[in-house]
Motif scaffolding. Structure first.
Motif, PDB file in Angstrom:
ATOM      1  N   PHE A 143       0.832  -1.207   0.000  1.00 50.20           N
ATOM      2  CA  PHE A 143       0.000   0.000   0.000  1.00 50.20           C
ATOM      3  C   PHE A 143       0.867   1.257   0.000  1.00 50.20           C
ATOM      4  CE2 PHE A 143      -1.816   3.432   2.591  1.00 50.20           C
ATOM      5  CZ  PHE A 143      -2.903   3.781   1.807  1.00 50.20           C
ATOM      6  N   TYR A 144       1.896   1.282   0.845  1.00 48.78           N
ATOM      7  CA  TYR A 144       2.794   2.439   0.872  1.00 48.78           C
ATOM      8  C   TYR A 144       3.514   2.597  -0.466  1.00 48.78           C
ATOM      9  CZ  TYR A 144       2.136   3.045   5.895  1.00 48.78           C
ATOM     10  OH  TYR A 144       1.608   3.290   7.135  1.00 48.78           O
ATOM     11  N   ASN A 145       3.920   1.488  -1.055  1.00 41.01           N
ATOM     12  CA  ASN A 145       4.561   1.559  -2.375  1.00 41.01           C
ATOM     13  C   ASN A 145       3.632   2.190  -3.401  1.00 41.01           C
ATOM     14  OD1 ASN A 145       6.860   0.329  -1.379  1.00 41.01           O
ATOM     15  ND2 ASN A 145       6.333  -1.709  -2.138  1.00 41.01           N
ATOM     16  N   SER A 146       2.372   1.740  -3.410  1.00 37.88           N
ATOM     17  CA  SER A 146       1.396   2.273  -4.374  1.00 37.88           C
ATOM     18  C   SER A 146       1.128   3.747  -4.119  1.00 37.88           C
ATOM     19  CB  SER A 146       0.091   1.486  -4.293  1.00 37.88           C
ATOM     20  OG  SER A 146       0.242   0.198  -4.815  1.00 37.88           O
ATOM     21  N   LEU A 147       1.003   4.125  -2.852  1.00 34.91           N
ATOM     22  CA  LEU A 147       0.700   5.516  -2.513  1.00 34.91           C
ATOM     23  C   LEU A 147       1.838   6.445  -2.919  1.00 34.91           C
ATOM     24  CD1 LEU A 147      -1.385   7.372  -1.155  1.00 34.91           C
ATOM     25  CD2 LEU A 147      -0.150   7.013   0.998  1.00 34.91           C
ATOM     26  N   ILE A 148       3.065   6.085  -2.558  1.00 35.82           N
ATOM     27  CA  ILE A 148       4.226   6.915  -2.920  1.00 35.82           C
ATOM     28  C   ILE A 148       4.391   6.966  -4.430  1.00 35.82           C
ATOM     29  CG2 ILE A 148       6.730   7.096  -2.740  1.00 35.82           C
ATOM     30  CD1 ILE A 148       6.495   5.773   0.023  1.00 35.82           C
ATOM     31  N   LEU A 149       4.222   5.816  -5.082  1.00 39.34           N
ATOM     32  CA  LEU A 149       4.367   5.757  -6.534  1.00 39.34           C
ATOM     33  C   LEU A 149       3.322   6.614  -7.228  1.00 39.34           C
ATOM     34  CD1 LEU A 149       5.591   4.503  -9.105  1.00 39.34           C
ATOM     35  CD2 LEU A 149       3.989   2.591  -8.818  1.00 39.34           C
ATOM     36  N   ALA A 150       2.064   6.527  -6.786  1.00 40.01           N
ATOM     37  CA  ALA A 150       0.988   7.275  -7.433  1.00 40.01           C
ATOM     38  C   ALA A 150       1.182   8.783  -7.257  1.00 40.01           C
ATOM     39  CB  ALA A 150      -0.365   6.842  -6.874  1.00 40.01           C
ATOM     40  N   VAL A 151       1.565   9.209  -6.061  1.00 38.38           N
ATOM     41  CA  VAL A 151       1.785  10.644  -5.820  1.00 38.38           C
ATOM     42  C   VAL A 151       2.953  11.154  -6.665  1.00 38.38           C
ATOM     43  CG1 VAL A 151       2.502  12.350  -4.105  1.00 38.38           C
ATOM     44  CG2 VAL A 151       0.787  10.635  -3.506  1.00 38.38           C
ATOM     45  N   ALA A 152       4.054  10.417  -6.662  1.00 41.22           N
ATOM     46  CA  ALA A 152       5.231  10.850  -7.416  1.00 41.22           C
ATOM     47  C   ALA A 152       4.974  10.841  -8.917  1.00 41.22           C
ATOM     48  CB  ALA A 152       6.421   9.949  -7.076  1.00 41.22           C
ATOM     49  N   ALA A 153       4.361   9.776  -9.421  1.00 43.08           N
ATOM     50  CA  ALA A 153       4.111   9.666 -10.857  1.00 43.08           C
ATOM     51  C   ALA A 153       3.106  10.713 -11.323  1.00 43.08           C
ATOM     52  CB  ALA A 153       3.610   8.264 -11.197  1.00 43.08           C
ATOM     53  N   ALA A 154       2.042  10.932 -10.560  1.00 43.49           N
ATOM     54  CA  ALA A 154       1.039  11.922 -10.946  1.00 43.49           C
ATOM     55  C   ALA A 154       1.633  13.332 -10.933  1.00 43.49           C
ATOM     56  CB  ALA A 154      -0.158  11.854 -10.006  1.00 43.49           C
ATOM     57  N   THR A 155       2.479  13.619  -9.944  1.00 45.11           N
ATOM     58  CA  THR A 155       3.108  14.942  -9.878  1.00 45.11           C
ATOM     59  C   THR A 155       4.068  15.159 -11.048  1.00 45.11           C
ATOM     60  OG1 THR A 155       2.942  14.910  -7.458  1.00 45.11           O
ATOM     61  CG2 THR A 155       4.491  16.477  -8.449  1.00 45.11           C
TER      62      THR A 155
ATOM     63  N   VAL B 205      18.008  -2.355 -15.358  1.00 46.98           N
ATOM     64  CA  VAL B 205      17.370  -1.595 -14.274  1.00 46.98           C
ATOM     65  C   VAL B 205      16.075  -2.266 -13.820  1.00 46.98           C
ATOM     66  CG1 VAL B 205      18.379   0.598 -14.960  1.00 46.98           C
ATOM     67  CG2 VAL B 205      16.207  -0.114 -15.985  1.00 46.98           C
ATOM     68  N   ASN B 206      15.938  -3.561 -14.044  1.00 50.80           N
ATOM     69  CA  ASN B 206      14.729  -4.266 -13.603  1.00 50.80           C
ATOM     70  C   ASN B 206      14.562  -4.162 -12.089  1.00 50.80           C
ATOM     71  OD1 ASN B 206      13.653  -5.103 -15.987  1.00 50.80           O
ATOM     72  ND2 ASN B 206      14.610  -7.110 -15.982  1.00 50.80           N
ATOM     73  N   GLY B 207      13.337  -3.882 -11.663  1.00 52.71           N
ATOM     74  CA  GLY B 207      13.065  -3.809 -10.236  1.00 52.71           C
ATOM     75  C   GLY B 207      13.332  -2.463  -9.608  1.00 52.71           C
ATOM     76  N   SER B 208      13.788  -1.492 -10.372  1.00 53.01           N
ATOM     77  CA  SER B 208      14.078  -0.170  -9.833  1.00 53.01           C
ATOM     78  C   SER B 208      12.785   0.631  -9.636  1.00 53.01           C
ATOM     79  CB  SER B 208      15.019   0.591 -10.779  1.00 53.01           C
ATOM     80  OG  SER B 208      15.116   1.952 -10.417  1.00 53.01           O
ATOM     81  N   PHE B 209      12.652   1.278  -8.484  1.00 54.84           N
ATOM     82  CA  PHE B 209      11.459   2.074  -8.216  1.00 54.84           C
ATOM     83  C   PHE B 209      11.394   3.282  -9.147  1.00 54.84           C
ATOM     84  CE2 PHE B 209       9.038   5.376  -6.053  1.00 54.84           C
ATOM     85  CZ  PHE B 209       7.905   4.687  -5.653  1.00 54.84           C
ATOM     86  N   VAL B 210      12.537   3.865  -9.450  1.00 55.16           N
ATOM     87  CA  VAL B 210      12.575   5.037 -10.322  1.00 55.16           C
ATOM     88  C   VAL B 210      12.050   4.684 -11.712  1.00 55.16           C
ATOM     89  CG1 VAL B 210      14.085   6.720 -11.456  1.00 55.16           C
ATOM     90  CG2 VAL B 210      14.462   6.120  -9.052  1.00 55.16           C
ATOM     91  N   TRP B 211      12.468   3.541 -12.233  1.00 55.20           N
ATOM     92  CA  TRP B 211      12.011   3.159 -13.568  1.00 55.20           C
ATOM     93  C   TRP B 211      10.580   2.655 -13.562  1.00 55.20           C
ATOM     94  CZ3 TRP B 211      14.385   4.606 -17.830  1.00 55.20           C
ATOM     95  CH2 TRP B 211      15.710   5.014 -17.728  1.00 55.20           C
ATOM     96  N   LEU B 212      10.136   2.119 -12.442  1.00 54.59           N
ATOM     97  CA  LEU B 212       8.717   1.797 -12.295  1.00 54.59           C
ATOM     98  C   LEU B 212       7.888   3.075 -12.351  1.00 54.59           C
ATOM     99  CD1 LEU B 212       6.342  -0.094 -11.583  1.00 54.59           C
ATOM    100  CD2 LEU B 212       6.964   0.194  -9.176  1.00 54.59           C
ATOM    101  N   MET B 213       8.372   4.130 -11.690  1.00 53.57           N
ATOM    102  CA  MET B 213       7.682   5.416 -11.741  1.00 53.57           C
ATOM    103  C   MET B 213       7.676   5.959 -13.175  1.00 53.57           C
ATOM    104  SD  MET B 213       8.508   8.907  -9.610  1.00 53.57           S
ATOM    105  CE  MET B 213      10.118   9.081 -10.393  1.00 53.57           C
ATOM    106  N   PHE B 214       8.790   5.795 -13.891  1.00 57.73           N
ATOM    107  CA  PHE B 214       8.849   6.229 -15.295  1.00 57.73           C
ATOM    108  C   PHE B 214       7.789   5.520 -16.133  1.00 57.73           C
ATOM    109  CE2 PHE B 214      10.389   5.010 -19.537  1.00 57.73           C
ATOM    110  CZ  PHE B 214      10.474   6.262 -20.136  1.00 57.73           C
ATOM    111  N   ALA B 215       7.620   4.208 -15.917  1.00 59.77           N
ATOM    112  CA  ALA B 215       6.614   3.449 -16.659  1.00 59.77           C
ATOM    113  C   ALA B 215       5.214   3.979 -16.367  1.00 59.77           C
ATOM    114  CB  ALA B 215       6.715   1.966 -16.307  1.00 59.77           C
ATOM    115  N   HIS B 216       4.939   4.309 -15.119  1.00 62.07           N
ATOM    116  CA  HIS B 216       3.626   4.840 -14.760  1.00 62.07           C
ATOM    117  C   HIS B 216       3.419   6.233 -15.357  1.00 62.07           C
ATOM    118  CE1 HIS B 216       1.782   2.199 -11.478  1.00 62.07           C
ATOM    119  NE2 HIS B 216       2.736   1.492 -12.060  1.00 62.07           N
ATOM    120  N   VAL B 217       4.463   7.041 -15.373  1.00 64.09           N
ATOM    121  CA  VAL B 217       4.348   8.387 -15.942  1.00 64.09           C
ATOM    122  C   VAL B 217       3.966   8.308 -17.414  1.00 64.09           C
ATOM    123  CG1 VAL B 217       5.662  10.449 -16.594  1.00 64.09           C
ATOM    124  CG2 VAL B 217       5.887   9.504 -14.298  1.00 64.09           C
ATOM    125  N   VAL B 218       4.519   7.336 -18.114  1.00 60.33           N
ATOM    126  CA  VAL B 218       4.220   7.181 -19.541  1.00 60.33           C
ATOM    127  C   VAL B 218       2.727   6.936 -19.762  1.00 60.33           C
ATOM    128  CG1 VAL B 218       4.556   5.685 -21.551  1.00 60.33           C
ATOM    129  CG2 VAL B 218       6.521   6.401 -20.187  1.00 60.33           C
TER     130      VAL B 218
END
Length: 264
Positions: free
Chosen positions: A62-74, A126-139
């Motif tokens: 849940f924390y991963n999703s919340l941080i990811l969603a806030v960062a990616a949306a911003t 870079v598999n498994g990287s949070f930064v690149w996961l955020m990049f995928a969501h931003v796309v």
């Protein structure tokens, strides 16, 4: 028109019931005291909600999703706002291509994007990287912000900008004090849609997450393949409650009609 009034009202009511019924059933099942997916015919229980909060993996997801969603949306908003202003206000070579490029993730299946990004990240190591996961969501969420900001930019009255510019206001001051407040409903609505889509994204995330960056929807999917019990309904009910609370707060603070329609 008067003859069609009750019929149209009944049709819309049936559509609303059809859309809300699954959510209501899920929320009711979350309170069942039984060990199976059944309605709480014999009383309500909070045992499955307690089970959720006792699972450290669900809490971390849940924390991963919340941080990811806030960062990616911003980040998507920071990209979409200048892109939307450039597309709506200036004519330059490649403008249509740029617009189509930003909006293309909407028409590409997320399964295809997930496989492509899995291959790309594997080649880059870079598999498994949070930064690149955020990049995928931003796309995949940037188009939602871009479309609403474009709609807000097209519909705004630029006379105030022209007046401020004629009085010597700098471009940054012009944007901060006039342009941004006027397009804020579109920006806020875009950020909200981006946040919700990022938080709920599962198809793309399955391919690019790792055990340490696993999001809540992926965790729910993995758990559902291993065991089906009312705890999944409890998690779903909590997500529904979080989404509803976000919408209510936004409505109270700013007004959903202004945010989603993009008008003052």
């Amino acid at each position: 028109m008067s003859k069609n009034g009750p019929l149209a009202l009944s049709f819309h009511a049936l559509v609303v019931v059809f859309m809300l019924a699954p959510l209501v059933v899920v929320c009711l099942v979350a309170f069942t005291p039984e060990n199976t997916l059944s309605l709480p015919w014999h009383g309500f229980s909070l045992r499955w909600f307690r089970a959720v909060f006792e699972r450290a993996d669900f809490i971390q997801s849940f924390y991963n999703s919340l941080i990811l969603a806030v960062a990616a949306a911003t980040l998507a908003t920071l990209i979409a706002v200048p892109a939307a202003l450039a597309i709506t206000r200036y004519r330059f070579p490649g403008r249509d291509f740029l617009n189509g490029l930003f909006l293309s993730p909407i028409i590409i299946p997320h399964l295809v994007l997930g496989v492509a990004m899995l291959r790309l990240f594997a080649l880059m190591g870079v598999n498994g990287s949070f930064v690149w996961l955020m990049f995928a969501h931003v796309v995949v969420i940037t188009p939602y912000v871009l479309r609403l900001v474009i709609a807000a930019s097209i519909g705004m009255d630029r006379s105030a900008e022209q007046a401020a510019e004629s009085l010597g206001a700098s471009r940054f001051t012009l944007f901060r004090l006039i342009t941004l407040p006027m397009i804020l409903p579109g920006v806020a609505g875009g950020w909200l849609l981006a946040f919700i889509n990022s938080f709920d994204e599962v198809t793309l995330s399955i391919f690019v997450t790792s055990p340490s960056t696993q999001t809540l929807p992926v965790r729910m999917y993995v758990y559902a393949t291993e065991s089906i019990d009312p705890m999944m309904a409890a998690v779903s009910a909590l997500v529904i409650a979080l989404t509803a609370a976000t919408m209510i707060i936004l409505d109270r603070v700013y007004g959903l009609d202004r945010v989603l329609v993009g008008r003052h």
